[in-house]
Scaffold this active site. Structure first.
Site, PDB file in Angstrom:
ATOM      1  CB  SER A 238      -2.216   1.625  -7.623  1.00 51.32           C
ATOM      2  OG  SER A 238      -3.198   2.414  -6.993  1.00 51.32           O
ATOM      3  CE  LYS A 239       4.372   3.591  -3.889  1.00 47.09           C
ATOM      4  NZ  LYS A 239       5.081   4.682  -4.499  1.00 47.09           N
TER       5      LYS A 239
END
Ligand code: GLU
Length: 472
Positions: A238-239
């Site tokens: 994820s980010k």
């Protein structure tokens, strides 16, 4: 039968690394088998889907070079068709209206949880759909209650799920709009998809989708569920693990080929080969060789691969991508040395195109200021004299050619009884503003006579006004 694969992103954000890998595998499979690759935009979630995300996905696919043969098809253009199929399922007795209210369902869920049972719809409206409550009914699919569904998964092997584990799924909401599982099924059927290649986060949907397909009398596709991509800490990528948007990698100076090469190795291998051209990927790709377990995203390895591609790809190909980055810096590369020559000169020391572009600006326009450290180290008493003499010699030559320029620098060092570095380094700082550039003859050749001479004069002036005056 000809193969038809698809990539079916929901446009609720940019094209991310996981989606790009799914698209790549699906594309490779089609290209390998003479098939067709379809792009379908699953935009039925009207609240979360945006045109901006659609554009970002299309831009990402184009940049990666994953061309599609059909589409993009938009699910929002197909609502009438979904309605028709929902009606068909109702008419043939494979679906039913369910009037159970939210409150009823929540209560049911709470009871099941309290009894340590798996929460599932209890089928209250299945056989006797007695209208009750106030809201409009939803439509549920009548899932078979006995037997099993066998998923022919080309990555994970056969997966068998008992029908009694599956409850009756909602296929149309109270406002009549279709749900995800219904739209996917109708599209895969209508688009003749033979291979559903997607992330294994969809594996729970597959037996339900297969049951609906069977009820519709459709031919069942084969499935390939790809393992997840994890960040370095083992959590789903994820980010917070860094850049996950494909276009961010473009902005950060990666070549699409390097990113594709990295993505193909995330969960797939061919012996211990690391570097694959796109043609080799197509040649060797086999779903059987996709790993069953999750893979970990490793940004350092991607950077290493990018450097490999920058060093070994056709310079003209790199130049085309570098041109975009030069544009980002406000440079029109046609107004200066040929970018192909820049690539040849810079590629050893550039891990990304962002680095290469930043280190090449001075070939096209005057730098604003000298690098302070470089000045301190290389512009000392005596530098003015070195630069004056270089200026004289460089003004006198008729043919601006690397070997000659090199010789002038060597000769001057001898003449003044200096180390070569004491001539070449100040010259380098004078023409580039920094102490790092390609070999001095290459730097000067690329820069050309006019720019070289004017920058030497600029440096002489700078030394006169800033250095010598400061010393006195
Ligand atoms: N639209 C789904 C997603 O973006 C993919 C559906 C599918 O591949 O079947 O996760």
């Amino acid at each position: 039968m000809s193969i038809r694969s698809r990539f079916a992103p929901s446009p609720t954000g940019y094209l991310h690394i996981g989606g790009a890998r799914t698209a790549l595998f699906s594309w490779l499979y089609a290209r390998k088998h003479g098939g067709r690759f379809i792009l379908r935009i699953e935009d039925t979630d009207l609240e979360r889907s945006t045109q901006e995300s659609v554009n970002a996905i299309l831009e990402g696919m184009t940049w990666l070079g994953l061309e599609y043969d059909e589409g993009p098809f938009y699910q929002t253009h197909r609502f009438d068709r979904y309605k028709e199929v929902i009606q068909q399922l109702l008419d043939q007795g494979d679906a039913y209206y369910c009037y159970c209210s939210k409150e009823e369902l929540e209560q049911l869920r709470a009871e099941q949880m309290a009894n340590k049972q798996k929460p599932r719809y209890n089928g209250k409206c299945r056989d006797s759909a007695v209208p009750h409550g106030e809201g409009m009914p939803v439509v549920r699919f009548k899932n078979p209650t006995d037997g099993v569904v066998t998923i022919p998964d080309l990555v994970k092997g056969e997966i068998v799920v008992a029908n009694k584990e599956l409850d009756d799924l909602i296929i149309a909401r109270a406002d009549g709009t279709p749900t995800y599982n219904l739209t996917v099924v109708v599209d895969d059927m209508d688009m003749g998809v033979t291979h559903v290649i997607r992330g294994d986060d969809h594996i729970n949907n597959t037996p339900r989708q297969m049951n609906i397909l069977k009820a519709l009398g459709a031919e069942l596709p084969k499935y390939a569920h790809l393992p997840m991509i994890l960040g370095s800490d083992g959590a789903r990528l994820s980010k917070r693990h860094g850049a996950v948007s494909v276009m961010q990698y473009r902005d950060d100076g990666y070549l699409p080929d390097a990113l594709l090469n990295y993505l193909v190795r995330l969960g797939w291998s061919h012996g211990d080969q690391e570097v694959f051209s796109l043609d080799e990927m197509v040649e060797y790709f086999k779903l059987e060789n996709v790993n069953v377990s999750a893979s970990t995203f490793n940004p350092e390895k991607l950077l290493w691969l990018n450097h490999q591609y920058i060093m070994n790809s056709d310079p003209a190909h790199i130049a085309r991508h570098l041109s975009w980055h030069m544009g980002e810096l406000g440079i029109d590369p046609s107004e200066g040395p040929d970018l192909i020559d820049i690539v040849k000169a810079q590629r050893e020391r550039s891990k990304t195109l962002v680095e290469m572009a930043a280190a090449s600006v001075y070939f096209y326009k005057d730098f604003d200021a000298y690098d302070e450290k470089a000045v301190k180290k290389n512009f000392t008493a005596g530098t003015e004299e070195v630069l004056m003499r270089l200026h004289d010699k460089f003004s006198a030559i008729a043919e601006w050619e690397g070997e000659k320029l090199h010789q002038i620098v060597i000769n001057l060092a001898e003449e003044m009884e200096l180390n070569l570095g004491k001539v070449a380094q100040p010259l380098r700082v004078a023409v580039s503003g920094t102490s790092v550039s390609p070999a001095i003859d290459v730097t000067l050749s690329l820069l050309g006579q006019e720019k070289t001479l004017s920058r030497i004069l600029r440096a002489i002036n700078y030394i006169k006004t800033q250095i010598n005056s400061g010393q006195s």
